[in-house]
Design an enzyme around this catalytic site. Structure first.
Site, mmCIF file in Angstrom:
data_model
loop_
_atom_site.group_PDB
_atom_site.id
_atom_site.type_symbol
_atom_site.label_atom_id
_atom_site.label_comp_id
_atom_site.label_asym_id
_atom_site.label_seq_id
_atom_site.Cartn_x
_atom_site.Cartn_y
_atom_site.Cartn_z
ATOM 1 N N TYR A 35 37.233 39.908 41.978
ATOM 2 C CA TYR A 35 36.267 40.188 43.241
ATOM 3 C C TYR A 35 35.061 40.995 42.947
ATOM 4 O O TYR A 35 35.199 41.788 42.033
ATOM 5 C CB TYR A 35 36.923 40.187 44.633
ATOM 6 C CG TYR A 35 37.729 41.292 45.175
ATOM 7 C CD1 TYR A 35 37.601 42.643 44.464
ATOM 8 C CD2 TYR A 35 38.468 41.511 46.040
ATOM 9 C CE1 TYR A 35 38.287 43.559 44.995
ATOM 10 C CE2 TYR A 35 39.124 42.339 46.919
ATOM 11 C CZ TYR A 35 39.059 43.412 46.195
ATOM 12 O OH TYR A 35 39.644 44.308 46.437
ATOM 13 N N GLU A 36 34.185 40.770 43.788
ATOM 14 C CA GLU A 36 32.884 41.475 43.561
ATOM 15 C C GLU A 36 32.468 41.635 42.165
ATOM 16 O O GLU A 36 31.792 42.471 41.539
ATOM 17 C CB GLU A 36 33.239 43.144 43.950
ATOM 18 C CG GLU A 36 31.994 44.153 44.456
ATOM 19 C CD GLU A 36 31.135 43.494 45.448
ATOM 20 O OE1 GLU A 36 31.634 43.145 46.329
ATOM 21 O OE2 GLU A 36 29.905 43.533 44.899
#
Lengths: 604, 604
Positions: free
Chosen positions: B449-450
């Site tokens: 993620y990110e």
């Protein structure tokens, strides 16, 4: 979606079997396997794949969610569907492909057993463990058990009516098996019967409702036996006592599951704390001779360790299959070449270079691990069955040398390949909608059990490299160099030369460590894991080269296919990507850094 | 057992802060932080550690087992104890250490926020995510929100009364955020109000009973906006509508959690599918200007990515702490020097060389990652607050360059360090009796993620390396070389020289890729991840060298301690173990293998 459906790369298995290893020819030289031909092997591969895909795989995720349960009487219930799958496997006669036919087995070589383990474990590792451990126990009983027990009990287990376990570990005796405290004393009432007292932990399949009886193989110490491994004897301890003559089940024996472990993975596999004698007398028969328990365990160890290596391969292989399917389904972003055009066509992620890089890494590792592990299994088959004594002896040495490498590399890299699978699936890979996260969780135990990978490295460096004055390694090196030379004449000049340098780098590391070892054993053994890894990556490089050579010949004979071209691409990728790190590892080993041994560190 | 108790290596944090980075001096040059001195920082560290240890950590395992639940109205209930912990954190005033004091924050620099994130996330990653995401959303609202909303809403969130989320991802728009399909149309009835329609996935903290209201920051496309990222606008969409003047809660807004994801880890963190407008009208206010949504998200991106990097560090750091405690508790086997003596004393596993090797690896990676990540946070602080414009600009460039490295290296290596933790714990590490397996499961999402780590590598190679004609990298290299030279004059001749070679190898790889990129963007970008890793290991090597230089001076000043000696040992280990692989990676990159791009591979 097809990326949640279990598939297997049978094309690669068939290539490895018949083009690369030529098992049908080589095993044909052994009388034991003379009746098997390529057709039979192919049929077995096909049937086992169906069983894995249609019976084992569909209950893999549900078994993970449900797990096992334990009742107050110490009875374990396995997840829904396991019993039906077990029975289907029994009906097909697949519970023990390798066992002798007169005891219900298939009489197949280990190299076929390797595929059996890979495909079943890839489909459902938890369920496969009940099979694998049971048959391993049965083989020990078959080989060393009391005459009246050996065959009938082995048959019960090989046919899947009964189960078996291996009970080595105790709370204070894991890697250090010689610290076993379980006691066995002769029964005052019955001839040939012993009474056991103790507690075993981490017992796989310590109980289950798959089978009507379970025979535990238990390491224990008899009165007056010395400390350490040399004082250990082996016993068969049934869940239900039985009359060896009739095999009819009698009273419940005092071997009870006291607790189930809650684990990161393999939740469908019951990992048990087994109490012996704590809830009533626990009776058993001795297997083999007193104080020879460890020898018998060692005797089964190569096979068990290859088996765990193949579990690692299976995790990687299943993850790669899921990923190679998913990359066509998942559409995300545009081609890098059109990244600035918001109107550009969206593409399946297989078109992104970094995704292809991850897939390539998975592919190369899985296919070279498969070749390495299957070859070792075949080597073991021939070492057992070949008519020529010298051939058998040499192959036994090769097996001894490579077992820790196969166990360790396949479990570490299989785990890594599964982790890469999660990465390819992205956020979805972290969810339980897709099967890759479970592969990661299931696989993590493999680098720990059946001798941690640290123990494998000690075995390699401390035992195998030193056996017969280094002969095992020297023989390997000689053969490896010969392959390099042959490959060079076949046009693989640069690739073979790079592999040759890797072999030299491993040899240099070995020499360095040997010389350190004469001065300080701890300093030497500090390099055990790095050495095993450098050696292991070189062995995988050998397989990449060997497969490319075979593919090149086949292309010359019958034309190029995507699959065969893939083997040439594998080699080039491997040479470019992995071999430079073998050189670096050798350099790191020879740098001889001993920082971590400094007493200033890791104080309490 | 103490190996299940959360601890933190505050000695290393204090060394990093005050001896190595000298944050109290360097931040003191910025007016914004002039009032903070070393004592204040130390007190904060102490208090936060207590909060993590006594409040967050005790509910980490139970939260994992229990997970979150969702009712039919779309309300999420978090695990037991979370709400009480949340309230305790609020009472202590710790929900937003970095926010401005007039809005309920602590006014602290990011470098202190880094410790906050590390210690809290190490203690309980799931719970910390509610804090981290909320404050990130609040900062966007504070900076860009409508005037009447910005401060009051930010204060509600900073003080933990309300929560916030970031809603970017959709089923067809993950890495490719420009493919967002959520629509926003002006409300026909209300001024400044928009109506949203769409579905967002993977929304962290999409709902919870920790807070009385939640403000979702939603990326959506307004009518007539172009395709791609440039057509996206940002909206604040509350769970309960409110009057900005009074902040009193009104009716339920049409943003409902439709589903919770079942995940491998961070089970206490509610990962939600959020329906916008599917269960009634969904109203929101625009944040910032129309079609500037992506710019605002980019503006927060560095901070968010450093934050995820620190989560990775936290997983590794917690695993190392558990392991360094366990190795003293766990007795197994004898010293290698007495391995043939069955009567030899049994020793705690900290005495086994291979265990120490694993601990060393954990220690060096954790401590160099910490230095790297904290330094980046401090650089960001000074880049924002320094009085000199040129200094600010240069430091901004440095932050831009290193953010993808910190995000990627810390998450990949943090995960690996946690995996090593499981290995050190052996079979027990695979069970849920010990906290290490959960760290592995929780940490796995961080590389995804990110911005996946693949995306980070593209950002580094495709954007950062090319910005201002390569100036960011050239500046880094100049500074790195200067450090190498300085270290050589201080007696670190060999180590600095090895680091110098690694820097050259990274530069050579960069040059090679740049030249390939002029010909074929896909071939060039294929090397993005290997390049990031080679660069990243070099940056970690810089930190190892820097810490050793600092330690050496301190030893000269005030005498040797185990801790300070450990920094010298770190450097030697790092130079011997990791730097040869940077050279190998550079070689592998320059080999330019493109096997995986061949169309023969990975066909459907």
């Amino acid at each position: 979606m097809s990326s949640t459906a279990f598939t297997f790369d049978t094309e690669d298995v068939l290539f490895t079997y018949f083009d690369q290893l030529r098992i049908h020819e080589r095993l044909g030289e052994c009388e034991r396997y003379a009746d098997f031909d390529r057709d039979i092997y192919e049929t077995v591969v096909e049937e086992l794949y169906k069983l894995a895909r249609d019976v084992f795989a569909p209950i893999n995720a549900s078994g993970d969610r449900e797990g096992c349960s334990l009742d107050d009487e110490g009875n374990v219930t396995v997840p829904k569907g396991y019993k039906e799958a077990w029975d289907q496997m029994r009906e097909g006669g697949w519970t023990a492909p390798r066992a002798e036919p007169e005891l219900g087995g298939g009489g197949m070589p280990s190299v076929i057993g390797a595929f059996f383990s890979e495909v079943m474990s890839g489909a459902n590792m938890s369920l496969q463990m009940y099979v694998g451990l049971s048959t391993a126990a049965a083989r020990v009983i078959r080989k060393y058990g009391l005459e009246q027990l050996a065959k009938p009990v082995a048959e019960k287990i090989f046919t899947g009516e009964w189960g078996g376990t291996m009970c080595l570990t105790e709370a204070g005796a894991g890697s250090s098996v010689g610290d076993n405290r379980t006691k066995a004393t002769p029964s005052p009432d019955e001839d040939q019967v012993w009474l056991l007292e103790g507690e075993k932990i981490f017992i796989t399949g310590g109980d289950s409702n798959l089978v009507s009886n379970i025979c535990h193989l238990v390491l224990a110490r008899t009165p007056g036996s010395p400390e350490g491994t040399k004082g250990l004897s082996l016993f068969v301890v049934p869940k239900f006592w039985f009359d060896p003559a009739t095999l009819e089940l009698g009273e419940r024996n005092g071997a009870h599951v006291l607790k189930l472990e809650h684990k990161m993975g393999i939740k469908g596999s019951a990992t048990c704390v087994l109490g012996l004698g704590s809830r009533g007398p626990c009776r058993g028969w001795m297997v083999g001779k007193e104080r020879e328990g460890i020898r018998m365990m060692f005797d089964m160890m190569n096979e068990a360790r290859i088996g765990v290596g193949i579990q690692g391969l299976a995790a990687g292989s299943a993850a790669f299959q899921y990923a190679r399917s998913y990359v066509h389904e998942r559409v995300q972003g545009t081609s890098l070449k059109q990244i600035r055009d918001p109107e550009a066509r969206r593409v399946p992620i297989v078109q992104h270079p970094d995704v292809r890089r991850m897939l390539m890494d998975q592919k190369v590792l899985v296919q070279t691990m498969r070749a390495m592990a299957y070859r070792l299994a075949m080597t073991d088959d021939i070492a057992e069955a070949h008519p020529d004594e010298d051939t058998r002896a040499k192959l036994h040495r090769r097996v001894d040398l490579l077992v820790p490498i196969v166990k360790s590399m396949c479990t570490d890299l299989g785990f890594n390949v599964a982790v890469t699978g999660v990465q390819i699936f992205g956020g979805y890979g972290f969810t339980q909608e897709f099967p890759v996260e479970q592969l990661v969780r299931d696989a993590k135990i493999q680098s720990i059990y059946e001798g941690t990978n640290g123990i494998q490295a000690l075995d390699l460096l401390g035992r195998k490299m030193r056996m017969e004055g280094g002969r095992l390694f020297m023989e390997w090196m000689q053969d490896a160099k010969a392959e390099v030379e042959a490959a060079q004449t076949e046009g693989f000049v640069d690739q073979a030369s790079a592999l040759g340098k890797a072999i030299d780098a491993v040899a240099a590391a070995a020499m360095h460590i040997a010389s350190v070892g004469q001065r300080d054993i701890e300093e030497a053994m500090l390099q055990a894991v790095p050495f095993l890894n450098a050696f292991g990556y070189t062995v995988l490089g050998q397989e990449a080269l060997d497969q490319a050579r075979v593919a090149k010949k086949k292309i010359a004979d019958s034309g190029e296919t995507n699959f065969l071209k893939g083997k040439l691409l594998n080699l080039d990728y491997y040479v470019a990507t992995y071999l430079p790190h073998v050189i670096a590892s050798s350099k790191a080993i020879r740098a001889g850094n001993v920082s971590c041994l400094d007493p200033a560190l890791f104080t309490e």
